[in-house]
Write a protein that holds these residues in place. Structure first.
Motif: not given
Lengths: 430, 326, 775
Positions: C396-397, C516, C519, C393-394, C400, C449
């Motif tokens: 993902m930064i 969930r 996305r 997960d991290w 950005a 994307e």
């Protein structure tokens, strides 16, 4: 007139003139000579100036006491808070002196190359010749000469209180130091006078002096007009009177003067329309040493603004208070005398330069006259940087060094006339 | 036009501010009763824990939004984060930091506590410069908690108890609900160590808030992360606090009345934009400035409120009336 | 020349550690020697061992030097890479003994190096994938470049190779404009300088004392020769990309470097590797073009890659030029002037995105490769795990960074626009056109994307250049086995009820119920519920579904649902678009007995900002349920509301819409507590939810969801009715929150603080303690 009276007395009684009488006679002569010039050499001074002319005559020629019944606190410099003295029911008397007679007396006590203002002040004390003799003398440790003259005066037997004053004003430490100094002074003075400082009283005096300042600013604003209703020499008289006059009388008279000047602006008197406008800065002209302002205006210049501690600086910064309690008021009053002060004794030069430039712009002046007393080191030291800054801004500046003696008058006249002539030329070229 | 200008410049800021603050206080604390809802992205501490607010503090929402798992946060799903932020910005940009000085309920409460102190005639305290320099950094630590902690939460570096960590530490959560009679926030949460720490911190901070703002003007605003957040975007704001350094005499009147002890307001004669990170835009400095036009508040470079000698004299109650009374 | 200068606060040379790293000549010499050694050692190994076992050559060249080190240093400290580059290092000495000719005019062209890079490297990369990938290919490439550089250094003076021929010289020069450092000089010292030691010392023949004024460091490679010559030279921290905010003389090659590199790397990659790996890759224009030309080109080269690259170039250049052209017409400025001035705003696009890519690559692969490569080169055997796994997960930064790049570019464009002298309105209109390339880049990213999200990745990479290294590991979701014992046959008399977790899946797998929407926030979320029976804490799926399901939405309308059965477990799934209560019914009408199971699901989404209204939470009922039980809403006044221990609940039992008196209502909690009452006249039964969740303090979970089951049983002459209702409740706040402690602590704190301040104010007076000394 005083002179004539003294002469008459002599004839009648044939008394031997004491040194004190002689001094008084000399001083009266000086005063009269100056007053006459101020009064009569110019067209139409405002009618309400008469109050001030008469006041000076009363105090300096007739030697009448104004504050006979009050406790008088003599202040050696501008930094002593008037507000607090008034709030303690005393009257502040500024001891800065402009008499050549006293200057000569003082020359025996202080070095001959010292500042004439300091010498004159010391001289006055040594001759013990006051119309309103101060009961206390407060001597802030501003410049070297003033600090040391406090000790000389103390030796003569006066009650002198040294008020510590910092020589920098940017640092937080020095500001706090000064605030503490003022707090201490307040306590000390109230102890000596046997009066307690009251909140309501201090508030009133702050507002009172605030009003005096405000009045001065309003009057000053009229000088921004293309045709100023009042000349610099008169303004110097008005502000000088604040040194010793009863504040209520002063406010009343200035109020009237202001009203009159307003009407003058409305009617558009065209007396001085084409005179070069000048900002006066440097050592304070104190009555009767108004020769340089006088020379400027006699040479067809007009002083539209000034930056001296006998006029503008005295009224400049009004006190604002957030919480009307002693803790805030005393500190705010203290700040007024330190933070905004543009005295050259401070380490940095730029505040005064900024102020002068701003005055030039605000009052649309064309030149600056920078006068320093011979012997006033700090003004002489700052001279260079001010001149450089003015050159950078493209403002013509004239630097003069003078003292109280009338001897250099010819040379000064020539230089001032030449300067004003050059300003006129400059204007024509545009 | 000139008359309006004169009216504003000669106005009594203190009164105007008092009533405006009261007005906003009612809107933000009791707005719910009047069916006012200004959304959840307000740039003030109008706490969402109080039931009847007329709009919520942005931080409550943003902490929850940013705490999403990262895979969701950095995807289209986060358009909500963006719109929330833009609404916040939109609110903020109009009034700049004046939100702090005029609308923030927590600020208003502090001002009232100050009035109470004045009523008791107790002098206020000030920080020394080194203390000040140190303390003013704390708000950035809090801002870090507001922004970075939720992100760490989303990464799984912190556990769920840290959700909305700042809110749990914020005195606003405990104080503002009190005004609608809700004291349910005044508890310590013993369920976990983290919860206990956070609630105890909040509790302690609230007590410090009361004591602090009693002796120090606008005590909390030094530590307010909202203030730090404002400052980051204050360059884009419409309402601006400007200074004309040439006209300034450095007399320090503005500094004297400044609740936040901002030294630059008096001493900085170079910068035009004089808004500093601690500023609450209360405009007291403008009202206290005795120089013509030295300090002014602008919108689009039009002077809205500017310092004037006359206005100063009027506000300081300087007039010749006493003379006649005497 | 000055020997001492008071350094500013932001001067790196004034800092202890950084000053040493950047200024100490001995250290720099050692570093350069080391790098040069590694460089040649890697080339040597490349020739000597061209097997897969050679980990070092590619680790050094493709792991550290190119991409990772360059990309991380360029937008930060600047051309640090050039500072330690072996070519420059050797070149400096070779130039000294060389011929010192001046370079011929035609070679003094910065585009030479740029084209060498864009065509010679990236062109080849797309057309013949894998050529440079082998250790031998790598070593050959660098050997050739080294020899070429040494020859040119020998022939020409002023390090002309770096300026004009070096393929990355112009590129590093261009991208170092984004850095936050500036080599310059102190004006105070330089105003009186007559010796110009810094300029004499410079091997590049530059004038460092002019850098600040020109707002450009020109060809400076931070070799730091000048810093030893004169102390007045400084190296300052500034704002990131500060130099682009001011005016300077634009260099055509720099702007083209931004555009061409943007086309060659991110855009072409997005085409070829991003969209190219999706299921619809074959529909793309470059694929179709390649199909046409394939017969002509043959199979030896990757024609898809070639055309992806060509189209990337074409689109990028088109977007840049046409946008700027329109902007220049709007602003009434010459095109060239505008293009080369505003073109600098493209700078961050590539470098920031690539920075994100390089960093995430370092954590997932690079670190492992580098450490193991070095270890191998020096005869060690080390096996390290990568710092992060793909898909963590991290990481993902780092994605950005792309957005940062776009924001940054827009900001630079804005600032550079501001420098232009033109009408404000025109500037506003021209802005989007000038930003066309930035918008295009944004669009390509979004499009990629979108393509991958909607069509998915192709099972096999459409192209073959990297092979196995690139197959994506699909994240294995923990799939627990279904246990057989989770099924039960529901007899007529059994209580049926709903649960929101799949009873067949143990552990956290049960979270499947809270499916969930992956996305995609626009998709309407769904919820599933399972019909179960038997025990509340260990429910079993109902085998025999002989009744019917009904779903009521927030407004009480019947909505569609989907009934699924997986290994005997039946669940019902439906959409929950709005905040409020959804009611689920299962009604089974057997011969003598009617079973009704009811569940009320409350959806609440913070983000949706929906208006709260009472009717969204009022209990709903349907006529089909002959007997129904409803939980009356007492004090429930927001979406936030949830049940807590200690709450008083009221249930109303109805039959055919009328209150039913005398039905036996039982409430049973998960931990086994139960209570039965009979309904009163108005059909109401009251219960207080007890607190029977009492674990130890450390294990207490305040969000614990304790289930409870309410059943109402009623018998009339012929039939028996059995209704169930399940819900969860949480521990009461009193169980873990304490007012008393809070009050005591706050009062104590209040007293201590006030007292402290009181004492401080009235007793302690410490004047002038601002300055303290460390003893």
């Amino acid at each position: 007139m005083g002179f004539a009276q003294a002469k008459g007395d002599n004839k009648m009684k044939r008394n031997i003139e004491t040194p004190k009488d002689k001094q008084n006679r000399h001083k009266a002569m000086e005063a009269v000579a100056m007053l006459d010039k101020i009064r009569h050499d110019f067209i139409q001074p405002p009618k309400n100036m008469d109050y001030f002319y008469d006041l000076y005559e009363k105090v300096y020629c007739k030697r009448e006491s104004l504050h006979a019944k009050s406790v008088k606190v003599g202040t050696m410099c501008i930094q002593v808070p008037y507000e607090i003295i008034y709030a303690l029911d005393a009257v502040p008397i500024r001891l800065c002196n402009g008499f050549y007679t006293d200057d000569e007396i003082g020359s025996d006590l202080a070095p001959s190359k010292a500042c004439p203002l300091v010498k004159a002040t010391v001289g006055q004390f040594s001759s013990n010749n006051f119309s309103d003799k101060p009961d206390f003398v407060i001597s802030p440790t501003t410049c070297d000469q003033k600090s040391k003259s406090g000790a000389i005066i103390e030796d003569m037997g006066y009650l002198v209180y040294d008020m510590e004053f910092p020589r920098t004003k940017e640092s937080e430490e020095s500001r706090e130091y000064w605030r503490r100094s003022v707090r201490k002074f307040t306590k000390e003075l109230s102890k000596n006078l046997g009066k307690k400082l009251k909140k309501s009283k201090l508030k009133k005096t702050i507002q009172r002096i605030g009003y005096a300042q405000y009045l001065y600013h309003q009057l000053n604003d009229l000088r921004k007009e293309p045709n100023p209703p009042i000349l610099g020499k008169d303004i110097f008289l008005v502000t000088n009177a604040f040194f010793f006059d009863k504040i209520d009388n002063w406010i009343e008279a200035t109020q009237k003067l202001y009203e009159e000047c307003k009407i003058r602006v409305k009617n558009e008197d065209k007396t001085h329309k084409n005179s070069p406008r000048i900002v006066y800065t440097g050592s304070p002209p104190i009555f009767p040493n108004l020769k340089i302002p006088l020379l400027i205006e006699q040479s067809d210049g007009i002083i539209v603004a000034d930056e001296t501690c006998s006029a503008n600086r005295l009224f400049n910064d009004m006190v604002s208070i957030d919480e009307w309690f002693l803790y805030d008021m005393v500190d705010a009053v203290a700040d007024r005398y330190l933070k905004g002060c543009t005295c050259p004794i401070f380490t940095k030069n730029n505040d005064r330069i900024r102020r002068v430039i701003d005055l030039v712009k605000e009052y649309k002046a064309e030149g600056v006259v920078y006068q320093a007393f011979a012997g006033c080191q700090v003004y002489e030291m700052e001279q260079r940087s001010v001149i450089e800054a003015m050159e950078k801004e493209g403002i013509p500046i004239l630097y003069l060094e003078s003292d109280y003696s009338p001897s250099h008058l010819g040379q000064l006249t020539t230089r001032i006339e030449a300067f004003i002539e050059s300003l006129k030329n400059r204007r024509r070229r545009r | 036009m000139n008359k309006i200008r004169e009216f504003i410049n000669y106005g009594d800021l203190r009164k105007f501010r008092f009533w405006l603050q009261l007005f906003f206080f009612i809107i933000f604390i009791y707005g719910g009763y009047m069916a006012i809802d200004l959304g959840r992205n307000l740039p003030i501490f109008s706490c969402g824990y109080a039931r009847e607010t007329g709009g919520n503090c942005y931080f409550l929402g943003v902490q929850h939004q940013l705490a999403r798992p990262w895979s969701r946060l950095f995807s289209y799903a986060s358009i909500g984060v963006l719109t929330g932020f833009l609404t916040f910005l939109l609110w903020f940009v109009v009034f700049n930091k004046a939100w702090c000085g005029y609308a923030c309920p927590l600020g208003t409460i502090q001002d009232w506590i100050t009035s109470f102190r004045k009523f008791l005639k107790i002098p206020y305290s000030t920080y020394t410069r080194p203390q000040y320099q140190f303390l003013k950094k704390i708000k950035y630590v809090f801002l870090f908690i507001v922004i970075i902690f939720p992100l760490m939460l989303g990464l799984g570096l912190l556990d769920g108890e840290w959700r909305g960590a700042f809110c749990k530490m914020c005195p606003g959560r405990l104080i503002t609900p009190l005004f609608v009679g809700d004291y349910s926030q005044w508890t310590l949460d013993f369920s976990t160590g983290t919860a206990l720490f956070l609630t105890a911190f909040g509790m302690g901070f609230t007590v410090v808030f009361f004591v602090g703002s009693f002796i120090k003007k606008r005590f909390f605003c030094f530590f307010c992360p909202m203030s730090a957040m404002h400052y980051i975007f204050s360059d884009w704001a419409l309402l601006r606090l400007k200074k004309d350094g040439d006209k300034c005499t450095k007399c320090g009147d503005c500094y004297n009345v400044c609740d936040m002890q901002i030294k630059d307001i008096a001493d900085d004669v170079k910068s035009k934009n004089i808004l500093r990170d601690d500023c609450i835009f209360c405009m007291k400095c403008v009202a206290a400035c005795p120089e013509e036009d030295a300090l002014h508040v602008d919108i689009f470079n039009i002077k809205v409120f500017t310092s004037t000698k006359g206005g100063f004299a009027k506000r300081m109650n300087i007039n010749n009336k006493q003379e006649t009374k005497k | 020349m000055v020997d001492f200068i008071k350094r500013d606060k932001n001067d790196i040379f004034g800092k202890k550690i950084l000053g040493f790293l950047f200024k100490n000549q001995k250290f720099l010499l050692c570093l350069r020697v080391l790098v040069t050694f590694l460089f040649f050692y890697a080339i040597f190994l490349g020739f000597s061992d061209n097997s897969k076992g050679n980990l070092f050559t590619s680790a050094l060249f493709w792991g550290i030097f190119w991409s990772f080190f360059m990309v991380t240093t360029l937008p930060t400290f600047g051309r640090v890479f050039c500072s330690i580059c072996p070519h420059g290092f050797l070149g400096k000495y070779i130039s000294k003994i060389g011929l010192k000719k001046s370079m011929p005019r035609w070679m003094q062209n910065r585009f030479l190096g740029l084209f060498l890079l864009v065509l010679g490297w990236w062109g080849v990369y797309y057309v013949f994938p894998g050529v440079y990938r082998t250790p031998f290919g790598t070593a050959m490439l660098f050997l050739v470049m080294t020899l070429l550089s040494l020859v040119i250094y020998f022939l020409y003076r002023d390090m002309s190779y770096c300026k004009y021929i070096c393929p990355i010289g112009t590129v590093t020069r261009a991208f170092s404009k984004l850095s936050f450092t500036r080599l310059g000089t102190y004006k105070s010292a330089c105003s009186e300088c007559k010796t110009f030691d810094c300029a004499t010392a410079c091997p590049y023949n530059l004038k460092p004392f002019k850098f600040d004024k020109k707002n450009s460091m020109e060809d400076c490679t931070l070799c730091m020769e000048c810093t030893t010559a004169c102390e007045s030279v400084n190296f300052k921290f500034k704002k990131p990309s500060f130099s682009l905010f001011e005016k300077f003389k634009p260099q055509k090659a720099e702007v083209w470097a931004y555009i061409l590199i943007l086309a060659s790397i991110p855009i072409a990659m997005a085409f070829h590797h991003g969209i190219g790996r999706s299921k619809v890759a074959k529909d793309m224009i470059w694929y179709k073009t390649a199909e046409i030309f394939k017969p002509l080109l043959g199979n030896s080269l990757d024609s898809v890659g070639l055309f992806a690259y060509l189209y990337a170039m074409l689109f990028t250049i088109f977007a840049a030029t046409i946008g700027m052209y329109i902007a220049s017409k709007i602003l009434k400025k010459p095109f060239k002037e505008l293009f080369y001035n505003l073109g600098y705003s493209y700078a961050p696009l590539f470098i920031f995105a690539s920075l994100g890519h390089a960093l995430s690559g370092f954590f997932t692969r690079g670190y492992e490769k580098i450490v193991e490569g070095f270890a191998w080169a020096f005869g060690l055997s080390v096996d390290v795990a990568p710092l992060a796994k793909r898909g963590d997960d991290w990481l993902m930064i780092f994605s950005a960074f792309k957005w940062l790049a776009i924001i940054w570019a827009v900001m630079i464009l804005y600032k550079r626009m501001k420098l232009l002298k033109a009408d404000k309105m025109r500037k506003i209109v021209a802005f989007p056109f000038a930003a066309l390339l930035i918008i295009f880049y944004f669009g390509v990213n979004e499009y990629r994307e979108y393509i991958i999200d909607t069509y998915g990745r192709a099972d096999n990479g459409m192209h073959s250049n990297r092979g196995a290294g690139h197959t994506r590991h699909s994240r294995a979701k923990g799939r627990q086995g279904y246990s057989k014992s989770t099924l039960a046959y529901a007899k007529p008399n059994d209580t049926l009820f709903f649960t929101d977790r799949n009873p067949a899946v143990g552990g956290r797998g049960g979270m499947m119920g809270m499916m969930r929407a992956n996305r995609d926030s626009n998709a309407i979320p769904k919820r599933s519920f399972w019909l179960v029976t038997k025990k509340l804490d260990k429910p079993k799926c109902v085998k025999n579904i002989d009744g019917k399901f009904y779903i009521l939405n927030v407004n009480g309308e019947l909505v569609k649902s989907k009934i699924k059965s997986k290994k005997g477990c039946t669940s019902i799934t439906f959409e929950v678009p709005k905040n409020g209560y959804y009611t689920i019914y299962y009604i089974r009408d057997l011969d003598k007995i009617v079973n009704v199971a009811k569940y009320e699901y409350k959806r609440f989404n913070h983000g949706s900002n929906e208006e709260f209204s009472k009717d969204k939470i009022t209990p709903k009922t349907i006529k089909k349920a002959t007997v129904d039980i409803t939980r009356l809403r007492d004090g429930e006044d927001s979406f936030y509301y949830s049940l807590h221990a200690g709450d008083m609940l009221r249930f109303k039992v109805q039959k055919d819409g009328k209150a039913l008196q005398g039905a036996r209502v039982t409430l049973k909690t998960q931990f086994g507590w139960q209570k039965s009452v009979r309904t009163d006249k108005s059909g109401i039964a009251k219960f207080k939810l007890i607190q029977d969740y009492n674990p130890k303090w450390e294990k207490f979970n305040k969000r614990f969801r304790e289930k409870f089951l309410v059943t109402a049983v009623y018998k009339d002459k012929s039939d028996k009715y059995k209704v169930s209702y399940t819900a969860v409740y949480r521990p009461s706040r009193e169980a873990y929150q304490s007012y008393a402690y809070a009050l005591v602590i706050s009062i104590i704190l209040l007293i201590i603080l006030s007292l402290g301040i009181f004492i401080y104010r009235y007793k302690v007076q410490k004047p002038f303690k601002e300055v303290t000394f460390d003893e």
